[in-house]
Motif scaffolding. Structure first.
Motif, PDB file in Angstrom:
ATOM      1  N   SER A 118       0.968  -1.087   0.038  1.00  0.00           N
ATOM      2  CA  SER A 118       0.018   0.044  -0.081  1.00  0.00           C
ATOM      3  C   SER A 118       0.836   1.277  -0.072  1.00  0.00           C
ATOM      4  CB  SER A 118      -0.923   0.171   1.190  1.00  0.00           C
ATOM      5  OG  SER A 118      -0.194  -0.045   2.545  1.00  0.00           O
ATOM      6  N   GLN A 119       0.386   2.486  -0.590  1.00  0.00           N
ATOM      7  CA  GLN A 119       0.978   3.733  -0.695  1.00  0.00           C
ATOM      8  C   GLN A 119       0.821   4.755   0.502  1.00  0.00           C
ATOM      9  OE1 GLN A 119       0.341   4.721  -4.549  1.00  0.00           O
ATOM     10  NE2 GLN A 119       2.540   4.780  -4.883  1.00  0.00           N
ATOM     11  N   TYR A 135      13.805  10.557  -2.861  1.00  0.00           N
ATOM     12  CA  TYR A 135      14.716  10.056  -4.034  1.00  0.00           C
ATOM     13  C   TYR A 135      14.434  10.457  -5.193  1.00  0.00           C
ATOM     14  CZ  TYR A 135      15.591   5.899  -0.809  1.00  0.00           C
ATOM     15  OH  TYR A 135      16.074   5.008   0.206  1.00  0.00           O
ATOM     16  N   GLN A 173      14.738   9.800  -9.547  1.00  0.00           N
ATOM     17  CA  GLN A 173      14.857   8.531 -10.452  1.00  0.00           C
ATOM     18  C   GLN A 173      14.888   9.107 -11.759  1.00  0.00           C
ATOM     19  OE1 GLN A 173      11.445   5.844 -11.017  1.00  0.00           O
ATOM     20  NE2 GLN A 173      12.805   4.243 -11.153  1.00  0.00           N
ATOM     21  N   LEU A 193      17.021   4.341  -8.207  1.00  0.00           N
ATOM     22  CA  LEU A 193      16.723   5.136  -7.460  1.00  0.00           C
ATOM     23  C   LEU A 193      18.151   6.030  -6.868  1.00  0.00           C
ATOM     24  CD1 LEU A 193      13.959   3.719  -5.064  1.00  0.00           C
ATOM     25  CD2 LEU A 193      13.535   5.379  -7.056  1.00  0.00           C
ATOM     26  N   PHE A 226      10.415  11.136  -5.761  1.00  0.00           N
ATOM     27  CA  PHE A 226       9.705  10.345  -4.821  1.00  0.00           C
ATOM     28  C   PHE A 226       9.894  10.457  -3.228  1.00  0.00           C
ATOM     29  CE2 PHE A 226       7.728   7.486  -7.946  1.00  0.00           C
ATOM     30  CZ  PHE A 226       8.830   7.609  -9.128  1.00  0.00           C
ATOM     31  N   GLU A 277       9.575   5.840   6.470  1.00  0.00           N
ATOM     32  CA  GLU A 277       9.873   4.502   7.192  1.00  0.00           C
ATOM     33  C   GLU A 277       9.359   4.792   8.353  1.00  0.00           C
ATOM     34  OE1 GLU A 277      14.072   3.256   7.479  1.00  0.00           O
ATOM     35  OE2 GLU A 277      13.783   3.682   9.518  1.00  0.00           O
ATOM     36  N   ALA A 311       9.806  -2.021   5.325  1.00  0.00           N
ATOM     37  CA  ALA A 311       9.983  -1.522   4.117  1.00  0.00           C
ATOM     38  C   ALA A 311       9.697  -0.167   3.975  1.00  0.00           C
ATOM     39  CB  ALA A 311       9.403  -2.252   3.160  1.00  0.00           C
ATOM     40  N   LEU A 312      10.695   0.740   3.274  1.00  0.00           N
ATOM     41  CA  LEU A 312       9.833   2.134   2.841  1.00  0.00           C
ATOM     42  C   LEU A 312       8.885   2.070   2.039  1.00  0.00           C
ATOM     43  CD1 LEU A 312      13.668   3.768   1.811  1.00  0.00           C
ATOM     44  CD2 LEU A 312      12.080   4.277   3.861  1.00  0.00           C
ATOM     45  N   ILE A 313       8.015   3.059   2.306  1.00  0.00           N
ATOM     46  CA  ILE A 313       6.664   3.083   1.644  1.00  0.00           C
ATOM     47  C   ILE A 313       6.831   4.075   0.785  1.00  0.00           C
ATOM     48  CG2 ILE A 313       4.030   3.097   1.738  1.00  0.00           C
ATOM     49  CD1 ILE A 313       5.701   0.540   2.636  1.00  0.00           C
ATOM     50  N   PHE A 314       6.480   4.314  -0.682  1.00  0.00           N
ATOM     51  CA  PHE A 314       6.896   5.387  -1.535  1.00  0.00           C
ATOM     52  C   PHE A 314       5.535   6.204  -2.076  1.00  0.00           C
ATOM     53  CE2 PHE A 314      11.470   5.101  -2.569  1.00  0.00           C
ATOM     54  CZ  PHE A 314      11.684   3.955  -2.467  1.00  0.00           C
ATOM     55  N   GLY A 315       5.843   7.259  -2.231  1.00  0.00           N
ATOM     56  CA  GLY A 315       4.489   8.147  -2.507  1.00  0.00           C
ATOM     57  C   GLY A 315       4.400   7.963  -4.052  1.00  0.00           C
ATOM     58  N   LYS A 316       3.579   8.812  -4.802  1.00  0.00           N
ATOM     59  CA  LYS A 316       3.272   8.669  -5.914  1.00  0.00           C
ATOM     60  C   LYS A 316       4.388   9.318  -7.020  1.00  0.00           C
ATOM     61  CE  LYS A 316      -1.585   7.773  -5.542  1.00  0.00           C
ATOM     62  NZ  LYS A 316      -3.139   8.234  -5.954  1.00  0.00           N
ATOM     63  N   PHE A 340      14.061  -6.227   0.412  1.00  0.00           N
ATOM     64  CA  PHE A 340      12.612  -6.108  -0.177  1.00  0.00           C
ATOM     65  C   PHE A 340      12.555  -6.055  -1.836  1.00  0.00           C
ATOM     66  CE2 PHE A 340      11.480  -4.695   4.057  1.00  0.00           C
ATOM     67  CZ  PHE A 340      12.762  -3.851   4.423  1.00  0.00           C
ATOM     68  N   TYR A 366       9.973  -4.556  -5.021  1.00  0.00           N
ATOM     69  CA  TYR A 366       9.554  -3.465  -5.279  1.00  0.00           C
ATOM     70  C   TYR A 366       9.134  -3.768  -6.815  1.00  0.00           C
ATOM     71  CZ  TYR A 366      10.419  -0.835  -1.228  1.00  0.00           C
ATOM     72  OH  TYR A 366      10.863  -0.426   0.189  1.00  0.00           O
ATOM     73  N   SER A 406       4.598   4.914  -9.244  1.00  0.00           N
ATOM     74  CA  SER A 406       5.569   4.600  -8.099  1.00  0.00           C
ATOM     75  C   SER A 406       5.930   3.301  -7.843  1.00  0.00           C
ATOM     76  CB  SER A 406       4.925   5.366  -6.796  1.00  0.00           C
ATOM     77  OG  SER A 406       6.006   5.144  -5.715  1.00  0.00           O
ATOM     78  N   MET A 463       5.883   0.010  -5.870  1.00  0.00           N
ATOM     79  CA  MET A 463       4.838  -0.666  -4.881  1.00  0.00           C
ATOM     80  C   MET A 463       5.700  -1.981  -4.327  1.00  0.00           C
ATOM     81  SD  MET A 463       1.987   1.058  -5.272  1.00  0.00           S
ATOM     82  CE  MET A 463       0.933  -0.118  -4.352  1.00  0.00           C
ATOM     83  N   GLN A 497      17.618   1.353   3.899  1.00  0.00           N
ATOM     84  CA  GLN A 497      17.586   0.762   2.854  1.00  0.00           C
ATOM     85  C   GLN A 497      18.383   0.742   1.590  1.00  0.00           C
ATOM     86  OE1 GLN A 497      12.854  -0.017   3.213  1.00  0.00           O
ATOM     87  NE2 GLN A 497      13.840  -0.569   1.173  1.00  0.00           N
TER      88      GLN A 497
END
Lengths: 112, 115
Positions: A1-2, A35, A37, A43, A88, A92, A99-104, B34, B36, B43, B45, B104
């Motif tokens: 999930s984001q 980050y 990209q 990244l 992005f 954390e 894990a890191l959760i990324f935005g859009k 991890f 992704y 983005s 996931m 990470q």
């Protein structure tokens, strides 16, 4: 999930101008990272700001964090064509090992 | 600094083929890795979290039988896309963490194209 939402989704500016990207998140965090990209590439870690910090600088980058609003901003000053990329935010959570959760992401285009 | 090597960087293969992607931590021991997935203009996931010596934890909606993850050593995790189909075409990125409280470190990604 984001976790994160960035705005704007896309930003076009001229070289020399400043670029500001915003990120909002939903839950309590340990830190927030930004980050970059380049198209089709991996990244590049730009900067990490911890939950107890409010502002951080690295070269032409300035990051702010407002935990009360659950938001962060990335400012790139005096932009260059080479700054063209997607940016992005990633959060954390407080739980160790997650894990890191990324935005859009925000796609930045800097024209010369 | 910590380096994560991901191989191959690009794969093009026919539908029905199984594809293995390797993720190696070169100068540190990765207790957690991890995986992704990133579709074009979207983005990253999170697909799964892999701890050395134990079964991977998959995110909701990710088929464990489709995406096989093996983390057999402290420096290597593999992702196998079984019987790949065109909809599996994507950019797959791994990351590794040594210290549970540490950062990470990301690989450079694998672009998978299924014809």
């Amino acid at each position: 999930s984001q976790q994160g939402e960035e705005d704007p989704q896309a930003l076009s500016i001229q070289e020399g101008e400043n670029a500001t990207m915003n990120c909002s998140y939903k839950t309590s965090i340990n830190n927030l990272q930004w980050y970059r990209q380049n198209s089709g590439r991996g990244l590049v870690h730009l900067i990490l700001i911890r939950s107890n910090e409010r502002e951080k600088h690295s070269g032409r980058l300035r990051v702010t964090l407002d935990t009360s609003k659950k938001s962060s901003s990335l400012l790139i000053t005096a932009s260059r064509a080479a700054d063209t990329a997607s940016y992005f935010c990633a959060t954390e959570l407080n739980q160790a090992g997650t894990a890191l959760i990324f935005g859009k992401g925000t796609t930045l285009s800097v024209s010369s | 600094g910590a380096v994560v090597s991901q191989h191959p960087s690009r794969v093009i293969c026919k539908s029905g083929t199984s594809v293995k992607i390797e993720c190696r931590s070169l100068d540190f021991q990765a207790t957690t890795m991890f995986w992704y997935r990133q579709f074009p203009k979207q983005s990253l996931m999170l697909m799964a979290t892999s701890n050395e010596g134990s079964k991977a934890t998959y995110e909701q909606g990710v088929e464990k039988d489709k995406f096989l993850i093996n983390h057999a050593s402290l420096t290597l995790s593999t992702l196998t896309v079984t019987s790949a189909h065109p909809e599996d075409s994507s950019f797959y990125i791994c990351s590794a963490r040594g210290d549970p409280r540490g950062p990470q470190h990301f690989g450079d990604g694998t672009r998978l194209s299924i014809l």
